[in-house]
Write a protein that holds these residues in place. Structure first.
Motif, PDB file in Angstrom:
ATOM      1  N   PHE A   4      -6.024  31.718  20.819  1.00 33.57           N
ATOM      2  CA  PHE A   4      -4.544  31.902  21.048  1.00 33.57           C
ATOM      3  C   PHE A   4      -3.658  33.108  21.104  1.00 33.57           C
ATOM      4  O   PHE A   4      -3.700  33.171  20.134  1.00 33.57           O
ATOM      5  CB  PHE A   4      -4.184  30.762  19.899  1.00 33.57           C
ATOM      6  CG  PHE A   4      -2.454  30.641  20.122  1.00 33.57           C
ATOM      7  CD1 PHE A   4      -2.305  29.786  21.489  1.00 33.57           C
ATOM      8  CD2 PHE A   4      -1.980  31.385  19.161  1.00 33.57           C
ATOM      9  CE1 PHE A   4      -0.696  29.652  21.099  1.00 33.57           C
ATOM     10  CE2 PHE A   4      -0.341  30.969  19.677  1.00 33.57           C
ATOM     11  CZ  PHE A   4       0.089  30.477  20.485  1.00 33.57           C
ATOM     12  N   THR A   5      -3.359  33.444  21.558  1.00 34.80           N
ATOM     13  CA  THR A   5      -2.193  34.209  22.205  1.00 34.80           C
ATOM     14  C   THR A   5      -0.773  34.045  22.175  1.00 34.80           C
ATOM     15  O   THR A   5      -0.518  32.692  22.616  1.00 34.80           O
ATOM     16  CB  THR A   5      -2.707  35.166  22.623  1.00 34.80           C
ATOM     17  OG1 THR A   5      -2.435  34.443  23.676  1.00 34.80           O
ATOM     18  CG2 THR A   5      -3.758  36.231  22.371  1.00 34.80           C
ATOM     19  N   LEU A   6      -0.069  34.681  22.111  1.00 31.94           N
ATOM     20  CA  LEU A   6       1.756  34.687  22.014  1.00 31.94           C
ATOM     21  C   LEU A   6       1.842  34.555  23.489  1.00 31.94           C
ATOM     22  O   LEU A   6       3.510  33.794  23.689  1.00 31.94           O
ATOM     23  CB  LEU A   6       2.752  35.109  21.276  1.00 31.94           C
ATOM     24  CG  LEU A   6       3.077  34.494  19.515  1.00 31.94           C
ATOM     25  CD1 LEU A   6       3.342  35.810  19.252  1.00 31.94           C
ATOM     26  CD2 LEU A   6       3.174  32.888  19.501  1.00 31.94           C
ATOM     27  N   GLY A   7       1.383  35.566  24.217  1.00 32.62           N
ATOM     28  CA  GLY A   7       1.097  35.294  25.524  1.00 32.62           C
ATOM     29  C   GLY A   7       2.714  35.917  26.267  1.00 32.62           C
ATOM     30  O   GLY A   7       3.015  36.930  24.902  1.00 32.62           O
ATOM     31  N   THR A   8       2.486  36.515  27.641  1.00 30.65           N
ATOM     32  CA  THR A   8       4.156  37.059  28.633  1.00 30.65           C
ATOM     33  C   THR A   8       4.756  36.427  28.587  1.00 30.65           C
ATOM     34  O   THR A   8       5.235  35.454  28.076  1.00 30.65           O
ATOM     35  CB  THR A   8       3.191  37.439  29.366  1.00 30.65           C
ATOM     36  OG1 THR A   8       2.706  37.260  29.673  1.00 30.65           O
ATOM     37  CG2 THR A   8       2.075  38.909  28.410  1.00 30.65           C
ATOM     38  N   GLN A   9       6.180  37.367  29.129  1.00 30.07           N
ATOM     39  CA  GLN A   9       7.632  36.759  29.917  1.00 30.07           C
ATOM     40  C   GLN A   9       7.359  35.209  30.360  1.00 30.07           C
ATOM     41  O   GLN A   9       7.640  34.637  30.035  1.00 30.07           O
ATOM     42  CB  GLN A   9       7.965  37.531  30.674  1.00 30.07           C
ATOM     43  CG  GLN A   9       9.487  37.849  30.754  1.00 30.07           C
ATOM     44  CD  GLN A   9      10.105  38.368  31.613  1.00 30.07           C
ATOM     45  OE1 GLN A   9       9.520  39.473  31.309  1.00 30.07           O
ATOM     46  NE2 GLN A   9      10.978  38.470  32.235  1.00 30.07           N
ATOM     47  N   GLY A  10       6.339  35.217  31.607  1.00 33.71           N
ATOM     48  CA  GLY A  10       5.996  34.108  31.863  1.00 33.71           C
ATOM     49  C   GLY A  10       5.336  32.634  31.746  1.00 33.71           C
ATOM     50  O   GLY A  10       4.804  32.097  31.967  1.00 33.71           O
ATOM     51  N   ASP A  11       4.669  33.016  30.345  1.00 36.12           N
ATOM     52  CA  ASP A  11       4.200  31.893  30.346  1.00 36.12           C
ATOM     53  C   ASP A  11       4.881  30.882  29.264  1.00 36.12           C
ATOM     54  O   ASP A  11       6.279  31.169  29.319  1.00 36.12           O
ATOM     55  CB  ASP A  11       3.037  32.796  28.709  1.00 36.12           C
ATOM     56  CG  ASP A  11       2.130  33.657  28.879  1.00 36.12           C
ATOM     57  OD1 ASP A  11       2.105  32.908  29.957  1.00 36.12           O
ATOM     58  OD2 ASP A  11       1.424  34.210  28.188  1.00 36.12           O
ATOM     59  N   ALA A  12       4.230  30.255  28.834  1.00 39.82           N
ATOM     60  CA  ALA A  12       5.124  28.361  28.735  1.00 39.82           C
ATOM     61  C   ALA A  12       5.222  28.883  26.854  1.00 39.82           C
ATOM     62  O   ALA A  12       4.172  29.750  26.357  1.00 39.82           O
ATOM     63  CB  ALA A  12       4.400  27.893  28.733  1.00 39.82           C
ATOM     64  N   GLU A  13       6.422  28.091  26.318  1.00 41.11           N
ATOM     65  CA  GLU A  13       6.435  28.204  25.121  1.00 41.11           C
ATOM     66  C   GLU A  13       5.445  28.062  23.731  1.00 41.11           C
ATOM     67  O   GLU A  13       4.846  27.152  24.241  1.00 41.11           O
ATOM     68  CB  GLU A  13       7.581  27.944  24.448  1.00 41.11           C
ATOM     69  CG  GLU A  13       8.856  28.512  24.952  1.00 41.11           C
ATOM     70  CD  GLU A  13       9.936  28.098  24.250  1.00 41.11           C
ATOM     71  OE1 GLU A  13      10.139  27.031  23.106  1.00 41.11           O
ATOM     72  OE2 GLU A  13      11.066  28.186  24.567  1.00 41.11           O
ATOM     73  N   ALA A  14       5.112  27.649  22.786  1.00 37.93           N
ATOM     74  CA  ALA A  14       3.774  27.451  22.573  1.00 37.93           C
ATOM     75  C   ALA A  14       5.069  27.208  20.419  1.00 37.93           C
ATOM     76  O   ALA A  14       5.513  27.563  20.319  1.00 37.93           O
ATOM     77  CB  ALA A  14       3.142  28.379  21.661  1.00 37.93           C
ATOM     78  N   GLY A  15       3.395  26.387  19.670  1.00 35.90           N
ATOM     79  CA  GLY A  15       4.799  25.914  18.650  1.00 35.90           C
ATOM     80  C   GLY A  15       3.726  25.759  17.582  1.00 35.90           C
ATOM     81  O   GLY A  15       2.311  25.260  18.196  1.00 35.90           O
TER      82      GLY A  15
END
Length: 134
Positions: A4-15
């Protein structure tokens, strides 16, 4: 964290949720869950739908003989320095009204994070202290 990574600007939110314990006036966070298969993830929304988060909290409670429990939640925002949305504050208000113990709330952005603590029906910003602070 299982890829799992927090991702980049275009990614969906995570939590996910924060699991830990209460030590007097302190909240100790020991682990967290990450987005699970049934969670709702969109560009500007994360909604915990997967029962795995509750199961993780229940398992921690059982394995610790009742000392570890749900102590808060975290999610991401697609902005550099996040601030809580109206949806965040409304959701957190419901959580803190149901619980007597303090609850930690974290929002991670691309460059910074927002932290708050909810207690007795109110959520207040927490000051972040750097490890380099005197």
């Amino acid at each position: 964290m299982n890829g799992f990574t927090l991702g980049t600007q275009g990614d969906a939110e995570a939590g996910g949720i924060l699991i830990g314990s209460y030590r007097g006036n302190h909240v100790q966070v020991r682990q967290c869950t990450v987005p699970l298969r049934r969670d709702l993830r969109e560009r500007y929304l994360f909604d915990r739908k997967d029962r795995g988060h509750q199961l993780a909290a229940t398992l921690a409670w059982t394995k610790s003989f009742g000392t570890e429990t749900f102590v808060g939640e975290w999610h991401t925002h697609p902005e550099d320095f996040p601030t809580p949305s109206m949806i965040d504050r409304a959701t957190w208000g419901k959580i803190v009204r149901r619980r007597a113990s303090p609850i930690v709330f974290l929002i991670m952005g691309r460059k910074g994070l927002w932290a708050g603590c909810g207690h007795r029906g109110d959520v207040k910003n927490m000051s972040l202290v750097s490890a380099d602070s005197p």
